[in-house]
Scaffold this motif. Structure first.
Motif, mmCIF file in Angstrom:
data_model
loop_
_atom_site.group_PDB
_atom_site.id
_atom_site.type_symbol
_atom_site.label_atom_id
_atom_site.label_comp_id
_atom_site.label_asym_id
_atom_site.label_seq_id
_atom_site.Cartn_x
_atom_site.Cartn_y
_atom_site.Cartn_z
ATOM 1 N N LYS A 43 54.587 46.655 2.169
ATOM 2 C CA LYS A 43 54.704 47.172 3.540
ATOM 3 C C LYS A 43 54.494 46.034 4.537
ATOM 4 O O LYS A 43 53.884 45.013 4.201
ATOM 5 C CB LYS A 43 53.717 48.305 3.788
ATOM 6 N N PRO A 44 55.009 46.199 5.768
ATOM 7 C CA PRO A 44 54.874 45.118 6.757
ATOM 8 C C PRO A 44 53.419 44.713 6.932
ATOM 9 O O PRO A 44 52.541 45.579 7.030
ATOM 10 C CB PRO A 44 55.433 45.743 8.046
ATOM 11 N N ILE A 45 53.174 43.426 6.974
ATOM 12 C CA ILE A 45 51.786 42.962 7.003
ATOM 13 C C ILE A 45 51.033 43.476 8.224
ATOM 14 O O ILE A 45 49.838 43.752 8.158
ATOM 15 C CB ILE A 45 51.725 41.418 6.903
ATOM 16 N N ILE A 46 51.725 43.655 9.348
ATOM 17 C CA ILE A 46 51.060 44.157 10.545
ATOM 18 C C ILE A 46 50.510 45.565 10.344
ATOM 19 O O ILE A 46 49.547 45.966 10.999
ATOM 20 C CB ILE A 46 52.017 44.125 11.763
ATOM 21 N N ALA A 47 51.104 46.306 9.413
ATOM 22 C CA ALA A 47 50.663 47.681 9.160
ATOM 23 C C ALA A 47 49.205 47.727 8.704
ATOM 24 O O ALA A 47 48.481 48.686 9.010
ATOM 25 C CB ALA A 47 51.552 48.346 8.115
ATOM 26 N N TYR A 48 48.752 46.692 7.989
ATOM 27 C CA TYR A 48 47.373 46.666 7.502
ATOM 28 C C TYR A 48 46.383 46.594 8.671
ATOM 29 O O TYR A 48 45.348 47.270 8.657
ATOM 30 C CB TYR A 48 47.157 45.479 6.563
ATOM 31 N N SER A 107 50.820 43.932 21.282
ATOM 32 C CA SER A 107 51.435 43.128 22.337
ATOM 33 C C SER A 107 52.515 42.260 21.709
ATOM 34 O O SER A 107 52.213 41.368 20.919
ATOM 35 C CB SER A 107 50.375 42.246 23.018
ATOM 36 N N THR A 108 53.761 42.520 22.042
ATOM 37 C CA THR A 108 54.871 41.768 21.444
ATOM 38 C C THR A 108 56.012 41.607 22.433
ATOM 39 O O THR A 108 56.153 42.390 23.378
ATOM 40 C CB THR A 108 55.379 42.469 20.168
ATOM 41 N N ASP A 109 56.817 40.588 22.175
ATOM 42 C CA ASP A 109 58.031 40.356 22.954
ATOM 43 C C ASP A 109 59.265 40.757 22.152
ATOM 44 O O ASP A 109 60.393 40.536 22.588
ATOM 45 C CB ASP A 109 58.128 38.872 23.317
ATOM 46 N N ASP A 110 59.057 41.325 20.984
ATOM 47 C CA ASP A 110 60.127 41.545 20.009
ATOM 48 C C ASP A 110 60.310 43.044 19.749
ATOM 49 O O ASP A 110 59.366 43.723 19.339
ATOM 50 C CB ASP A 110 59.763 40.809 18.710
ATOM 51 N N GLU A 111 61.529 43.546 19.943
ATOM 52 C CA GLU A 111 61.778 44.978 19.811
ATOM 53 C C GLU A 111 61.611 45.462 18.373
ATOM 54 O O GLU A 111 61.126 46.573 18.134
ATOM 55 C CB GLU A 111 63.175 45.324 20.321
ATOM 56 N N GLU A 112 61.994 44.644 17.404
ATOM 57 C CA GLU A 112 61.839 45.060 16.014
ATOM 58 C C GLU A 112 60.362 45.221 15.650
ATOM 59 O O GLU A 112 59.971 46.183 14.976
ATOM 60 C CB GLU A 112 62.507 44.063 15.059
ATOM 61 N N ILE A 113 59.534 44.264 16.096
ATOM 62 C CA ILE A 113 58.094 44.372 15.857
ATOM 63 C C ILE A 113 57.542 45.615 16.549
ATOM 64 O O ILE A 113 56.714 46.338 15.985
ATOM 65 C CB ILE A 113 57.363 43.109 16.352
ATOM 66 N N ALA A 114 58.019 45.881 17.756
ATOM 67 C CA ALA A 114 57.572 47.067 18.490
ATOM 68 C C ALA A 114 57.895 48.339 17.714
ATOM 69 O O ALA A 114 57.069 49.260 17.620
ATOM 70 C CB ALA A 114 58.219 47.103 19.870
ATOM 71 N N GLN A 115 59.088 48.397 17.134
ATOM 72 C CA GLN A 115 59.486 49.580 16.368
ATOM 73 C C GLN A 115 58.606 49.759 15.127
ATOM 74 O O GLN A 115 58.175 50.875 14.815
ATOM 75 C CB GLN A 115 60.950 49.460 15.952
ATOM 76 N N VAL A 116 58.340 48.647 14.422
ATOM 77 C CA VAL A 116 57.474 48.712 13.237
ATOM 78 C C VAL A 116 56.065 49.148 13.636
ATOM 79 O O VAL A 116 55.430 49.955 12.940
ATOM 80 C CB VAL A 116 57.434 47.343 12.515
ATOM 81 N N ALA A 117 55.571 48.614 14.752
ATOM 82 C CA ALA A 117 54.228 48.963 15.226
ATOM 83 C C ALA A 117 54.126 50.459 15.514
ATOM 84 O O ALA A 117 53.175 51.126 15.087
ATOM 85 C CB ALA A 117 53.891 48.152 16.467
ATOM 86 N N ARG A 118 55.103 50.990 16.235
ATOM 87 C CA ARG A 118 55.083 52.420 16.578
ATOM 88 C C ARG A 118 55.180 53.282 15.321
ATOM 89 O O ARG A 118 54.496 54.307 15.201
ATOM 90 C CB ARG A 118 56.222 52.740 17.539
ATOM 91 N N LYS A 119 56.015 52.861 14.390
ATOM 92 C CA LYS A 119 56.203 53.619 13.150
ATOM 93 C C LYS A 119 54.894 53.721 12.373
ATOM 94 O O LYS A 119 54.650 54.710 11.666
ATOM 95 C CB LYS A 119 57.274 52.942 12.291
#
Length: 230
Positions: free
Chosen positions: A27-32, A49-61
């Motif tokens: 799973k994405p490392i940020i999920a931990y 806090s991100t400038d990247d839409e893909e990271i934002a989507q993973v974070a919200r998920k």
């Protein structure tokens, strides 16, 4: 008391591209980091806090909020963590939201647990520290360390040439996982390490710098050992 978890995760990563959302054992490392913050039960909000839409989507998920995107200035190669935190806290204040305590939790810290976050928070409160962060003990005494110049080795502290390792004072380094801090003091000093910072000690299995492919593999091995994963 209002508490905010801030996970700084910009899109750019020179050494390990897309490191913040790269799969770590499935799973994405940020999920931990997000899960540890949520499971701690300490926070009114867990945000990325991100400038990247893909990271934002993973974070919200994975359960974090992304109420606004990071500015270009706070996302370049020279922006400091303190500047990112200042921006986040300022943006919240503009919307009428303020927090008394916050935790900067890095996105590549899969060893962080809710228990460790609670232990560090308790130390922040009971010790009246400006900040509290996890540390690791150096496995070899730094007082017996060497420097090498033009191929020649010499002791940094020659007075300890004959000192026994067990007689030397232990030394520690920042584990690079998270920082608890009082918001008011931080905004006044703009530093995460002050002359009034507290520390919680981790074991060598509870942390790993992740800046290279080798680091990544070591982190996965440590995680498996720590959690008895075959």
């Amino acid at each position: 008391m209002s508490r905010l978890a801030i996970i700084p995760a910009r899109g750019g990563s020179k050494r390990l591209p897309r490191k913040n959302i790269r799969p770590f054992l499935g799973k994405p490392i940020i999920a931990y980091s997000i899960e540890a913050a949520l499971q701690s039960g300490l926070f009114d909000e867990v945000m990325v806090s991100t400038d990247d839409e893909e990271i934002a989507q993973v974070a919200r998920k994975n359960g974090a909020s992304v109420p606004f995107m990071r500015s270009e200035k706070a996302a370049d190669d020279f922006a400091t963590t303190a500047q990112v935190l200042e921006e986040v806290l300022g943006r919240y204040k503009d919307t009428g939201k303020e927090f008394e305590v916050a935790c900067c939790l890095y996105p590549t810290a899969p060893f962080v647990t809710g228990k460790i976050l609670r232990e560090a928070y308790q130390k922040l409160e009971e010790g009246s520290f400006d900040t509290v962060f996890p540390v690791l003990r150096y496995s070899y005494p730094v007082w017996r360390s060497l420097r090498v110049e033009d191929g020649k080795a010499s002791l940094n502290w020659p007075e300890h040439l004959h000192s026994r390792s067990q007689d030397l004072e232990p030394a520690f380094h920042d584990a690079g996982q998270f920082y608890w801090f009082g918001v008011e003091r931080f905004l006044r000093q703009r530093r995460l390490f002050t002359d009034n910072s507290g520390a919680v000690e981790l074991s060598e299995l509870q942390a790993q710098d992740i800046d290279s492919e080798t680091d990544w593999k070591l982190a996965e091995l440590k995680y498996k050992l720590l959690h008895n994963i075959g």
